[in-house]
Design an enzyme around this catalytic site. Structure first.
Site, mmCIF file in Angstrom:
data_model
loop_
_atom_site.group_PDB
_atom_site.id
_atom_site.type_symbol
_atom_site.label_atom_id
_atom_site.label_comp_id
_atom_site.label_asym_id
_atom_site.label_seq_id
_atom_site.Cartn_x
_atom_site.Cartn_y
_atom_site.Cartn_z
ATOM 1 N N ASP A 199 -22.713 -11.365 -27.740
ATOM 2 C CA ASP A 199 -22.549 -10.442 -28.698
ATOM 3 C C ASP A 199 -24.239 -10.330 -29.228
ATOM 4 O OD1 ASP A 199 -20.213 -10.066 -28.339
ATOM 5 O OD2 ASP A 199 -19.533 -11.325 -29.870
ATOM 6 N N GLY A 254 -21.932 -21.061 -35.129
ATOM 7 C CA GLY A 254 -21.485 -19.881 -35.442
ATOM 8 C C GLY A 254 -21.782 -18.746 -34.814
#
Length: 297
Positions: free
Chosen positions: A245, A278
């Site tokens: 992403d 994360g």
């Protein structure tokens, strides 16, 4: 500052760490639990914003605490959320993730993401008129992605599609996409080919595909069909979640530099993202990427 419009999913990731995966019917005690903002759309919006783009997002959340938290997080990152709708019938999308010894099992409930419709896209036409580029993925209904591609085409805006999760794409949609950003497997599924034939698949759409290939970096063809390779950058990986992403957000943010330069920035941003834990938590800023590239030169 490039204006990027992201059309896509907004999820809350619910992550449980355990020593082993439970058997069918078994109850185990987990070791840790955390919630993290997620969804490919939201992740890519945050990545592009941190890299200096002016980002607007079209999406849908539920009328619940997760929806409020996700919208607030995007606003904090500088993303324009005025086109994010709130569903009265569906909950905010979630991904339930069980992690054990580096492996994971994931169950995604699309929730309000599944309600993002072509009608919502049509109602957001102003956002398409005002942007420089549109970025989408496949965690919302395909008909909605097709509507976004058509509206981008209407306003003369490049449409970047990250074809993930993998899906066979209609030929009409393929014709409207300025750039595909798949991995090896996603490219094969999208174009109904075989992963081992990825070079031939790239050649089918010269200048319109940049394919990520893990530690090898990214491959693409220029407008003449010649194969180009952007190598990856060696780093000490901590968490690969969100690297793809980050790559996509960077491609959109640096689109105006051309595909070769954008791919270099995207590979650098993706490399930096895995050095921290994360998905959104590991995404770098533009200054960090530029410093990283200066030192790598």
């Amino acid at each position: 500052m490039t204006k990027v419009l992201v059309v896509g999913s907004i999820n809350m990731d619910l992550v449980v760490g355990t020593t082993r995966f439970p058997r069918l019917g078994e109850t185990l005690f987990g070791e840790r639990f955390a919630t993290h903002p997620g969804g490919k759309g939201a992740n890519q919006a945050v990545a592009a914003a941190r890299l200096g783009a002016q980002v607007t997002m079209i999406g849908r959340v539920g009328d619940d605490a997760f929806g409020q938290q996700m919208t607030a997080t995007l606003k904090t990152e500088g993303v324009d959320t005025r086109w994010i709708g709130v569903s009265a019938t569906a909950a905010t999308g979630i991904a339930a993730i069980t992690v054990c010894d580096g492996d994971n099992a994931i169950l995604v409930v699309p929730g309000a993401n599944g309600e993002l419709s072509p009608e919502h896209i049509a109602a957001s036409e102003q956002a398409f008129a005002e942007t420089d580029i549109v970025l989408a993925q496949l965690e919302v209904p395909l008909a909605t992605v097709e509507a976004a591609a058509a509206l981008a085409q209407k306003h003369g805006k490049p449409f970047i599609l990250n074809p993930a999760p993998a899906a066979r794409l209609p030929i009409e949609l393929v014709g409207k996409v300025a750039l595909f950003t798949p991995n090896e497997y996603e490219l094969a599924v999208a174009l109904d080919g075989k992963p081992e034939n990825w070079k031939a698949l790239l050649a089918m759409l010269p200048g319109k595909v940049v394919m990520t290939k893990g530690r090898e970096g990214a491959y693409f063809t220029d407008a003449s069909g010649a194969l180009q390779h952007q190598t990856s950058f060696p780093v000490e990986a901590v968490d690969s979640t969100g690297a793809g992403d980050t790559f996509n957000g960077a491609i959109a943010a640096f689109w105006d530099l051309g595909l070769a330069a954008a791919s270099r920035y995207a590979c650098a941003a993706g490399a930096l993202s895995v050095t921290r834990a994360g998905a959104q938590g590991g995404m770098p800023t533009r200054a960090e990427v530029e410093t990283f590239l200066d030192n790598a030169a």
